[in-house]
Write an enzyme that holds these catalytic residues in place. Structure first.
Site, PDB file in Angstrom:
ATOM      1  N   PHE A   1     -19.539  14.539 -26.319  1.00  0.00           N
ATOM      2  CA  PHE A   1     -19.193  13.651 -27.438  1.00  0.00           C
ATOM      3  C   PHE A   1     -19.105  12.189 -27.029  1.00  0.00           C
ATOM      4  O   PHE A   1     -19.293  11.299 -27.845  1.00  0.00           O
ATOM      5  CB  PHE A   1     -17.887  14.108 -28.103  1.00  0.00           C
ATOM      6  CG  PHE A   1     -16.708  14.137 -27.175  1.00  0.00           C
ATOM      7  CD1 PHE A   1     -16.472  15.242 -26.369  1.00  0.00           C
ATOM      8  CD2 PHE A   1     -15.836  13.065 -27.096  1.00  0.00           C
ATOM      9  CE1 PHE A   1     -15.383  15.271 -25.505  1.00  0.00           C
ATOM     10  CE2 PHE A   1     -14.747  13.080 -26.236  1.00  0.00           C
ATOM     11  CZ  PHE A   1     -14.527  14.184 -25.433  1.00  0.00           C
TER      12      PHE A   1
ATOM     13  N   TYR B   1       0.836  -1.207   0.000  1.00  0.00           N
ATOM     14  CA  TYR B   1       0.000   0.000   0.000  1.00  0.00           C
ATOM     15  C   TYR B   1       0.871   1.257   0.000  1.00  0.00           C
ATOM     16  O   TYR B   1       0.603   2.203  -0.731  1.00  0.00           O
ATOM     17  CB  TYR B   1      -0.933   0.010   1.231  1.00  0.00           C
ATOM     18  CG  TYR B   1      -1.957   1.119   1.137  1.00  0.00           C
ATOM     19  CD1 TYR B   1      -3.174   0.914   0.482  1.00  0.00           C
ATOM     20  CD2 TYR B   1      -1.698   2.383   1.658  1.00  0.00           C
ATOM     21  CE1 TYR B   1      -4.096   1.937   0.360  1.00  0.00           C
ATOM     22  CE2 TYR B   1      -2.612   3.410   1.542  1.00  0.00           C
ATOM     23  CZ  TYR B   1      -3.814   3.174   0.887  1.00  0.00           C
ATOM     24  OH  TYR B   1      -4.729   4.191   0.767  1.00  0.00           O
TER      25      TYR B   1
ATOM     26  N   ARG C   1     -14.233  15.118 -34.105  1.00  0.00           N
ATOM     27  CA  ARG C   1     -13.651  16.294 -33.454  1.00  0.00           C
ATOM     28  C   ARG C   1     -14.205  17.512 -34.187  1.00  0.00           C
ATOM     29  O   ARG C   1     -13.607  18.003 -35.131  1.00  0.00           O
ATOM     30  CB  ARG C   1     -12.112  16.269 -33.526  1.00  0.00           C
ATOM     31  CG  ARG C   1     -11.457  15.440 -32.424  1.00  0.00           C
ATOM     32  CD  ARG C   1     -11.676  16.057 -31.065  1.00  0.00           C
ATOM     33  NE  ARG C   1     -11.052  15.316 -29.984  1.00  0.00           N
ATOM     34  CZ  ARG C   1     -11.694  14.934 -28.885  1.00  0.00           C
ATOM     35  NH1 ARG C   1     -12.979  15.136 -28.733  1.00  0.00           N
ATOM     36  NH2 ARG C   1     -11.046  14.334 -27.912  1.00  0.00           N
TER      37      ARG C   1
ATOM     38  N   THR D   1     -10.317  18.888 -24.293  1.00  0.00           N
ATOM     39  CA  THR D   1     -11.609  18.701 -23.622  1.00  0.00           C
ATOM     40  C   THR D   1     -11.503  18.607 -22.090  1.00  0.00           C
ATOM     41  O   THR D   1     -12.065  19.435 -21.370  1.00  0.00           O
ATOM     42  CB  THR D   1     -12.300  17.443 -24.168  1.00  0.00           C
ATOM     43  OG1 THR D   1     -11.386  16.351 -24.075  1.00  0.00           O
ATOM     44  CG2 THR D   1     -12.718  17.625 -25.619  1.00  0.00           C
TER      45      THR D   1
END
Ligand SMILES: *Cc1c(COP(=O)(O)O)cnc(C)c1O
Length: 462
Positions: free
Chosen positions: A453, A76, A386, A129
């Site tokens: 999108f 961890y 796009r 984006t």
């Protein structure tokens, strides 16, 4: 006459394991695209033949990387793989401090929350984006300061990712340096068609920002590809190695966000890297809330190991030459067929000019979305939009943003396909171009609030 013989080049790897792909009939594809609301993001991958949706997380890892997975230290705290990754980032990029994240947008979230306050302005070389959404959610406003040439798909400027220094300075004068926490510099510029920024330009941006005490945060998602294009195109750099150029780029910036799913050749991962200790401490504290402890930040130990190896491989000349070379091969093939594409050919994909291919559609007819659906129907090749759909709505007026560019991106995954696949793709695009009068426009039938999108659904307008 002593004519030079043409010498071909081939992919610099051999195939050790294969993943079969499924071929479909036109009727099957018709049902599949209709079921997906004419959005290629909503197709099931089993219905796709050649998948050029994205180069994100789709790379083939090397045998070294797969071997690295077996060395995963899943502790961890303080995993050995974290230290390998930290060393790779210091060695190849030169940034001092590393905060691992599960992917690039998580790093964007953290740096935006730390550096941006309400009312701030963030200039950058064209928006991306997720980057823009995180800047806005932190209270900032993105301002595009890329050179005008970047908005013209016909313009052959070799560095369409460059920042317009005058535009940048006038933004600084208009709003004041206090309201500009940093300039957002992407290598290469995805939304402009995978176009690079030159070192000459980056140095000028550094000089200007230093004068005003403004930071540069580097979106280094495709820094190796940008460096290779500098080596090819920028005077004075042909003798430098890609590795040296990458390091020089990073040295001109104050910190970086990285989606390791692109250049760094892994299927998942990312990071924030900074040089400022105070910012690092804040980021390291924030990452435990959103991602995980600061020595794994949302990645498994094995994934950090594969990433450390991928970073090294990403700057090797044979790799990057073939990676960008494959994109150039497809681009030249399409140009020879008379297909209108964004020029010059970019580094990670070919961007088809949907306005030119479907001149009968207005931007409200969603030409790029319609073209991507038509290519899928023709051959099972999956591309992505796009254009107006990706550009979203203006948060104030609620109206569509209408970008100049209305593009379909054929994005090439790294080390996955061969030149023969590229031939099949080119022939499909050519077939759609010749039949383009029969491609109808699309309209929205469902539109989500964020990054529309990905999940919007459409139907044909008849
Ligand atoms: C993919 C990408 C991002 C976001 O990274 P994710 O890993 O997808 O979250 C940011 N900037 C650029 C330029 C990208 O291409």
């Amino acid at each position: 006459m002593n004519k030079e013989r043409k010498r071909s080049w081939a992919e610099p790897y051999k195939i050790k394991m294969v993943e079969p792909v499924r071929m479909t009939t036109r009727e099957e594809r018709h049902q599949a695209i209709k079921g997906a609301g004419y959005n290629t993001f909503l197709l099931r991958s089993r219905d796709v033949y050649i998948d050029l949706l994205t180069d994100s997380g789709t790379s083939a890892m090397s045998d070294r990387q797969w071997a690295g997975l077996m060395l995963g230290d899943e502790s961890y705290a303080g995993s050995e793989n974290f230290y390998h990754l930290e060393e790779a980032i210091q060695t190849y990029y030169g940034y001092k401090y590393l905060v691992p994240t599960h992917q690039g947008r998580a790093a964007e979230h953290i740096i935006s929350q730390i550096l941006i306050k309400k009312g701030d302005i963030i200039p950058g070389n064209m928006y991306f984006t997720t980057t823009k959404v995180h800047q806005e959610l932190a209270g900032g406003t993105f301002v595009d300061v890329i050179i005008d040439e970047a908005h013209n798909p016909e313009n052959e400027h070799p560095f369409k990712g460059n920042i317009d220094i005058e535009k940048l300075e006038s933004v600084i004068k208009k709003y004041g340096a206090d309201r500009i926490p940093y300039v957002s510099v992407a290598t290469t510029v995805n939304m402009a068609g995978g176009q690079p920024i030159s070192l000459e330009n980056l140095k000028a941006v550094r000089k200007l920002t230093t004068n005003y005490g403004i930071k540069i945060i580097h979106d280094m998602t495709r820094v190796a590809e940008n460096a290779y294009l500098i080596k090819l195109r920028e005077p004075g750099y042909s003798e430098k190695t890609v590795r040296e150029i990458v390091k020089e780029i990073c040295s001109l910036t104050d910190g970086a966000t990285m989606s390791a799913k692109k250049d760094a050749l892994v299927n998942i991962g990312g990071f924030l890297a900074v040089n400022d200790e105070d910012i690092f401490n804040k980021a390291r504290n924030m990452v435990v809330i959103y991602e995980g402890l600061h020595t794994y930040g949302g990645m498994a130990g094995r994934d950090m190991e594969a990433l450390a190896i991928g970073i090294k491989e990403s700057v090797e000349y044979d790799h990057i030459r073939a990676r960008v070379g494959q994109v150039i091969y497809l681009g030249n093939k399409l140009l020879n067929m008379g297909v209108p594409i964004v020029k010059p050919i970019g580094s990670h994909g070919i961007f088809l000019d949907a306005k030119k291919i479907l001149p009968h559609l207005s931007q409200d007819g969603l030409p790029a979305q319609s073209l991507a659906a038509a290519i899928y129907l023709d051959s099972g090749v999956r591309a992505m939009e796009r254009g107006v759909v990706s550009a979203g709505r203006n948060p104030e007026t609620g109206k569509h943003n209408y970008p100049n560019l209305e593009l379909v991106r054929l994005t090439i995954p790294r080390r996955v396909y061969t030149q023969a696949h590229m031939d099949v793709v080119a022939e499909s695009v050519e077939a759609v171009l010749h039949n383009s009068a029969n491609v109808s426009g699309l309209k929205f039938v469902y539109e989500p609030k964020y990054l529309r999108f990905f999940q919007s659904r459409f139907e044909p307008v008849s």
